[in-house]
Scaffold this active site. Sequence first.
Site, PDB file in Angstrom:
ATOM      1  N   CYS A  36      -6.744   2.036  -3.066  1.00 36.97           N
ATOM      2  CA  CYS A  36      -6.754   0.587  -3.329  1.00 36.97           C
ATOM      3  C   CYS A  36      -8.145   0.033  -3.632  1.00 36.97           C
ATOM      4  O   CYS A  36      -8.412  -0.381  -4.750  1.00 36.97           O
ATOM      5  CB  CYS A  36      -6.161  -0.163  -2.139  1.00 36.97           C
TER       6      CYS A  36
HETATM    7  N1  LIG Z   1      -1.403   3.361   0.118  1.00 35.65           N
HETATM    8  C1  LIG Z   1      -1.852   2.164   0.422  1.00 35.65           C
HETATM    9  O1  LIG Z   1      -2.537   1.970   1.437  1.00 35.65           O
HETATM   10  C2  LIG Z   1      -1.523   0.957  -0.441  1.00 35.65           C
HETATM   11  C3  LIG Z   1      -1.769  -0.303   0.070  1.00 35.65           C
HETATM   12  C4  LIG Z   1      -1.475  -1.423  -0.684  1.00 35.65           C
HETATM   13  C5  LIG Z   1      -0.971  -1.252  -1.970  1.00 35.65           C
HETATM   14  N2  LIG Z   1      -0.741  -0.005  -2.484  1.00 35.65           N
HETATM   15  C6  LIG Z   1      -0.207   0.080  -3.836  1.00 35.65           C
HETATM   16  O2  LIG Z   1       1.153   0.478  -3.764  1.00 35.65           O
HETATM   17  C7  LIG Z   1       1.473   1.319  -4.870  1.00 35.65           C
HETATM   18  C8  LIG Z   1       2.020   2.641  -4.373  1.00 35.65           C
HETATM   19  O3  LIG Z   1       0.996   3.281  -3.616  1.00 35.65           O
HETATM   20  P1  LIG Z   1       1.292   4.487  -2.621  1.00 35.65           P
HETATM   21  O4  LIG Z   1       0.067   4.667  -1.811  1.00 35.65           O
HETATM   22  O5  LIG Z   1       2.602   4.303  -1.941  1.00 35.65           O
HETATM   23  O6  LIG Z   1       1.423   5.694  -3.670  1.00 35.65           O
HETATM   24  P2  LIG Z   1       2.012   7.138  -3.369  1.00 35.65           P
HETATM   25  O7  LIG Z   1       1.418   8.053  -4.394  1.00 35.65           O
HETATM   26  O8  LIG Z   1       1.922   7.476  -1.931  1.00 35.65           O
HETATM   27  O9  LIG Z   1       3.575   6.955  -3.683  1.00 35.65           O
HETATM   28  C9  LIG Z   1       4.073   6.715  -4.948  1.00 35.65           C
HETATM   29  C10 LIG Z   1       5.388   7.462  -5.097  1.00 35.65           C
HETATM   30  O10 LIG Z   1       5.931   7.141  -6.368  1.00 35.65           O
HETATM   31  C11 LIG Z   1       6.533   8.311  -6.895  1.00 35.65           C
HETATM   32  N3  LIG Z   1       6.654   8.139  -8.339  1.00 35.65           N
HETATM   33  C12 LIG Z   1       5.725   8.301  -9.303  1.00 35.65           C
HETATM   34  N4  LIG Z   1       6.240   8.014 -10.495  1.00 35.65           N
HETATM   35  C13 LIG Z   1       7.524   7.659 -10.296  1.00 35.65           C
HETATM   36  C14 LIG Z   1       8.581   7.253 -11.146  1.00 35.65           C
HETATM   37  N5  LIG Z   1       8.401   7.139 -12.453  1.00 35.65           N
HETATM   38  N6  LIG Z   1       9.761   6.974 -10.595  1.00 35.65           N
HETATM   39  C15 LIG Z   1       9.965   7.088  -9.256  1.00 35.65           C
HETATM   40  N7  LIG Z   1       9.010   7.472  -8.400  1.00 35.65           N
HETATM   41  C16 LIG Z   1       7.814   7.739  -8.920  1.00 35.65           C
HETATM   42  C17 LIG Z   1       5.615   9.411  -6.460  1.00 35.65           C
HETATM   43  O11 LIG Z   1       6.285  10.678  -6.480  1.00 35.65           O
HETATM   44  C18 LIG Z   1       5.244   8.968  -5.045  1.00 35.65           C
HETATM   45  O12 LIG Z   1       6.137   9.488  -4.077  1.00 35.65           O
HETATM   46  C19 LIG Z   1       0.204   1.445  -5.697  1.00 35.65           C
HETATM   47  O13 LIG Z   1       0.204   0.481  -6.697  1.00 35.65           O
HETATM   48  C20 LIG Z   1      -0.876   1.112  -4.698  1.00 35.65           C
HETATM   49  O14 LIG Z   1      -2.022   0.585  -5.328  1.00 35.65           O
HETATM   50  C21 LIG Z   1      -1.001   1.111  -1.733  1.00 35.65           C
END
Ligand SMILES: NC(=O)c1ccc[n+]([C@@H]2O[C@H](COP(=O)([O-])OP(=O)(O)OC[C@H]3O[C@@H](n4cnc5c(N)ncnc54)[C@H](O)[C@@H]3O)[C@@H](O)[C@H]2O)c1
Length: 441
Positions: free
Chosen positions: A282
């Site tokens: 992030c």
């Molecule tokens: N991790 C954090 O602390 C956090 C905090 C706030 C916001 N975010 C935001 O949330 C979003 C997700 O982050 P995250 O950390 O959960 O990511 P992550 O990589 O842990 O999870 C994303 C998931 O999406 C799946 N994926 C990818 N492409 C896909 C598709 N086309 N269809 C279905 N599934 C698909 C992946 O296999 C993965 O399991 C990002 O935009 C991130 O910036 C993350």
Amino acid sequence: MPTTEVSTSRTADILEEKIRSRRARVGIVGLGYVGLPLAVEFARAGFSVTGIDISEEKTRRVNAGDSYVGDVAGATLAPLVESGKLRATTDFSAVLELDTVNICVPTPLRKTKDPDMSFIVSSCQEIARHFHAGMLVILESTTYPGTTDELVLPMLAKGGLEVGRDFFLCFSPERVDPGNPRYQTVNIPKVVGGSTPACTQVGRLFYSQALHTVVPVGSTQVAEMVKLLENTFRMINIGLVNEMAMMCARMGIDVWEVIDAAATKPFGYMPFYPGPGLGGHCIPIDPFYLSWKTRQAGIEARFIELAGYINGQMPHFVVDKVQNALNDAGKPVKGSRILVMGVAYKRDIEDVRESPALDVLLLLQRLGGVISYSDPHVPELRLEGLRLQSVPQEAAAGADCVVIVTDHKSFDYGRLVERAPLIVDTRNALKGATSPKIVRL
Ligand SMILES: NC(=O)c1ccc[n+]([C@@H]2O[C@H](COP(=O)([O-])OP(=O)(O)OC[C@H]3O[C@@H](n4cnc5c(N)ncnc54)[C@H](O)[C@@H]3O)[C@@H](O)[C@H]2O)c1
């Protein structure tokens, strides 16, 4: 902030009734750090939840009740799966049966620091193939202002459905803080903004079934910008304090003591701490989504660029500290055994994405250091061509220098100070310890 009831279509009334009665079938696309905890909260609230992910491995593990996200206990997940409240699939045709979809897919940066929207686009294309009237879609992935209405909306409205009447679209920023036991998905206030007032109303109703506090805002753009303000605020303040740390080092002032004293001011100041650099999915990334977008409007986001530059210098600053400390001990970096303690991007989690420890390890290796690492949360690490395995903390006794990059609580810092010959502490993990062998940031 729209708090009054807005007039809604019959479709909205039907969906709202399904949400209130928990008959709405909830879908979560992307079962990662954000999506899996969210899926669990809605299943706990009594909804039937389907998680959709392109990863066979993740869907298999969810269906086995086996959690791979630190903030979701297996003991919480397994009963939800067993009772049929939560299931996972790689098949997007499940959308046909769903009433709501939250999109929680990655939004990384390209090498050029431009937003990589490919995950949002590909997941929305799949959703659009099975999309139907009466659905609520909420984008949660962090992104630039305008994404929901400019990119997602046209993909869903292609079949002639009208937003706010036939279907509902919102943006809601995810604020999860992995490893934080006090604030989890359920008790972090949830901001939501819709493409129309009716969308906001449905989105607000939806979240309020499972989460403690919902904060509606007037548009998807406001909701998108909220997240970018929060993360840019953090990034810039960390950049400021990192610059302070470099200034203090030059002037022989203890920056940690300065911060602790400043933090006694009961108003107008909030402490941020220096460190080895930014990490995670992030803070190092999201502000560049904003600067990319504002550049198109002819505004250079100068604070962001400057903080990005300063924060990017920190791994080099740490390596300089290690080099100087070893030189003072009469040992060149080349050939010295250097143990990095903690490689996750922050304390007590297993996530190494964008972790500054990776830069520190690579820079030290390029200087000829014999590198190893210890991290109870990260058993194995791939680093460009290298494949490293975590060594026990006890290896500190045999190292020429130990660098504390991530201050996991489980490290025994007392023993470390006893055994290690030289320690560079980038986190003030050894606060209060006085020894000539400790070098602080
Ligand atoms: N991790 C954090 O602390 C956090 C905090 C706030 C916001 N975010 C935001 O949330 C979003 C997700 O982050 P995250 O950390 O959960 O990511 P992550 O990589 O842990 O999870 C994303 C998931 O999406 C799946 N994926 C990818 N492409 C896909 C598709 N086309 N269809 C279905 N599934 C698909 C992946 O296999 C993965 O399991 C990002 O935009 C991130 O910036 C993350």
